[in-house]
Motif scaffolding. Structure first.
Motif, mmCIF file in Angstrom:
data_model
loop_
_atom_site.group_PDB
_atom_site.id
_atom_site.type_symbol
_atom_site.label_atom_id
_atom_site.label_comp_id
_atom_site.label_asym_id
_atom_site.label_seq_id
_atom_site.Cartn_x
_atom_site.Cartn_y
_atom_site.Cartn_z
ATOM 1 N N LEU A 136 0.847 -1.192 0.000
ATOM 2 C CA LEU A 136 0.000 0.000 0.000
ATOM 3 C C LEU A 136 0.885 1.245 0.000
ATOM 4 C CD1 LEU A 136 -2.726 -1.121 2.572
ATOM 5 C CD2 LEU A 136 -2.945 -0.955 0.084
ATOM 6 N N PRO A 137 0.343 2.370 -0.443
ATOM 7 C CA PRO A 137 1.159 3.594 -0.515
ATOM 8 C C PRO A 137 1.807 3.991 0.811
ATOM 9 C CG PRO A 137 -0.924 3.928 -1.658
ATOM 10 C CD PRO A 137 -1.012 2.580 -0.992
ATOM 11 N N PHE A 138 1.130 3.790 1.937
ATOM 12 C CA PHE A 138 1.712 4.163 3.229
ATOM 13 C C PHE A 138 2.622 3.075 3.807
ATOM 14 C CE2 PHE A 138 -2.383 2.222 4.187
ATOM 15 C CZ PHE A 138 -2.047 1.294 5.153
ATOM 16 N N GLY A 139 2.769 1.956 3.118
ATOM 17 C CA GLY A 139 3.598 0.864 3.621
ATOM 18 C C GLY A 139 4.990 0.840 3.040
ATOM 19 N N GLY A 140 5.420 1.955 2.469
ATOM 20 C CA GLY A 140 6.747 2.016 1.861
ATOM 21 C C GLY A 140 7.876 1.709 2.816
ATOM 22 N N TRP A 141 7.663 1.914 4.104
ATOM 23 C CA TRP A 141 8.700 1.634 5.085
ATOM 24 C C TRP A 141 8.943 0.130 5.241
ATOM 25 C CZ3 TRP A 141 7.137 -0.845 9.642
ATOM 26 C CH2 TRP A 141 5.759 -0.919 9.834
ATOM 27 N N LEU A 142 8.045 -0.702 4.673
ATOM 28 C CA LEU A 142 8.221 -2.145 4.715
ATOM 29 C C LEU A 142 8.830 -2.711 3.439
ATOM 30 C CD1 LEU A 142 4.864 -3.227 6.405
ATOM 31 C CD2 LEU A 142 7.130 -3.232 7.412
ATOM 32 N N HIS A 143 9.137 -1.829 2.481
ATOM 33 C CA HIS A 143 9.779 -2.311 1.241
ATOM 34 C C HIS A 143 11.204 -2.753 1.536
ATOM 35 C CE1 HIS A 143 7.058 0.336 -1.540
ATOM 36 N NE2 HIS A 143 6.376 -0.559 -0.861
ATOM 37 N N PRO A 144 11.652 -3.822 0.839
ATOM 38 C CA PRO A 144 13.041 -4.264 1.049
ATOM 39 C C PRO A 144 14.033 -3.280 0.468
ATOM 40 C CG PRO A 144 11.944 -5.663 -0.557
ATOM 41 C CD PRO A 144 10.933 -4.682 -0.060
#
Length: 144
Positions: A136-144
């Motif tokens: 999701l757009p706000f979940g970028g902090w979980l991208h590898p």
């Protein structure tokens, strides 16, 4: 006629025989982690691309797992958690399970894995939420 010195089919196995499987698994896992530690997954071209990411642009729950393993090998726990936190939890869980296996094998007891259904469903639900949120757009902090 059966030989007097031949072990009966129900005779207990020796400690070395009981530890053969856990030792083999440890050797395979250590070799895999050594390879990932030596061949940096952060550099392109060393490992295949995730098919889901390549075809859809979506991160699967395993995306970042190799980067996480590489960071664990190099002792960088924060980078490992940033790359894929569930993978780090999986590494720790498997290490605990392997230790229990070795202790039980040493004592001559079989390893019995019988997790309650709530644990399996809960783990699956957490991985699903992790996968959805990281895409999701706000979940970028979980991208590898």
């Amino acid at each position: 006629m059966q030989s007097v010195n031949a072990p009966s089919p129900s005779a207990p196995r020796g400690r070395a025989a009981r530890l053969a499987a856990p030792t083999g698994v440890l050797a395979a896992v250590a070799a895999a982690f050594a390879y990932v530690g030596a061949v940096d997954p952060n550099e392109p071209g060393h490992y295949p691309v995730c098919p889901l990411l390549h075809l859809t642009g979506l991160y699967c729950p395993g995306c970042g797992g190799l980067r996480s393993a590489h960071a664990v090998v190099h002792g960088d726990l924060l980078a490992a958690l940033e790359a894929n936190a569930p993978a780090v939890l999986g590494y720790a869980g498997l290490a605990v399970l392997w230790t229990v296996w070795v202790v039980r094998a040493t004592r001559g007891r079989p390893l019995r894995i019988d997790p309650p259904p709530v644990l399996l469903w809960g783990s699956g639900a957490l991985l699903l939420v992790f996968t959805v949120v990281r895409n999701l757009p706000f979940g970028g902090w979980l991208h590898p």
